[in-house]
Design a protein around this motif. Structure first.
Motif, PDB file in Angstrom:
ATOM      1  N   VAL A 125      -2.737  -4.775  -6.455  1.00  0.00           N
ATOM      2  CA  VAL A 125      -3.503  -3.708  -5.509  1.00  0.00           C
ATOM      3  C   VAL A 125      -4.805  -2.504  -6.144  1.00  0.00           C
ATOM      4  O   VAL A 125      -2.840  -1.881  -6.795  1.00  0.00           O
ATOM      5  N   ASN A 126      -5.354  -2.289  -6.444  1.00  0.00           N
ATOM      6  CA  ASN A 126      -5.868  -1.050  -7.152  1.00  0.00           C
ATOM      7  C   ASN A 126      -7.065   0.052  -6.452  1.00  0.00           C
ATOM      8  O   ASN A 126      -7.360  -0.724  -6.076  1.00  0.00           O
ATOM      9  N   LYS A 127      -6.768   1.299  -6.483  1.00  0.00           N
ATOM     10  CA  LYS A 127      -7.593   1.387  -5.714  1.00  0.00           C
ATOM     11  C   LYS A 127      -8.819   1.899  -6.203  1.00  0.00           C
ATOM     12  O   LYS A 127      -8.174   1.813  -7.905  1.00  0.00           O
ATOM     13  N   PHE A 138     -10.109  -0.589  -2.710  1.00  0.00           N
ATOM     14  CA  PHE A 138      -9.139  -1.049  -2.807  1.00  0.00           C
ATOM     15  C   PHE A 138      -9.739  -2.555  -2.689  1.00  0.00           C
ATOM     16  O   PHE A 138     -10.408  -3.247  -2.252  1.00  0.00           O
ATOM     17  N   PHE A 162       0.832  -0.667   0.072  1.00  0.00           N
ATOM     18  CA  PHE A 162      -0.099   0.100   0.500  1.00  0.00           C
ATOM     19  C   PHE A 162       0.332   1.107   0.246  1.00  0.00           C
ATOM     20  O   PHE A 162       0.023   2.511  -0.166  1.00  0.00           O
TER      21      PHE A 162
END
Length: 73
Positions: A69-71, A56, A43
């Motif tokens: 991981v994508n916001k 997320f 993160f």
């Protein structure tokens, strides 16, 4: 590939514990009720002066290894 959605709210003060070595993982409950433990380091790119806040999407491969991981918000 499996995906889960997490709503994360971590202050910059709390994230600082990672740099001190007292915290290495983030434990959160996904929107579907599963508990997830992830390394805080994934993160790091989302860290602002306020901390890490938002929704997320976390993606895992078939062996439950973290892919990304994508916001989303």
């Amino acid at each position: 590939m499996a995906k889960i959605v997490l709503d994360i709210s971590v202050s910059a003060f709390k994230f600082k514990d990672m740099y001190k070595g007292t915290a290495k993982n983030l434990i959160a409950k996904s929107r579907d009720g599963r508990n997830v433990q992830l390394p805080l380091a994934v993160f790091k790119s989302f860290l602002t002066h306020q901390g890490i806040y938002g929704t997320f999407e976390v993606e895992f491969d078939e062996n439950r290894k973290l892919v990304g991981v994508n916001k989303v918000r």
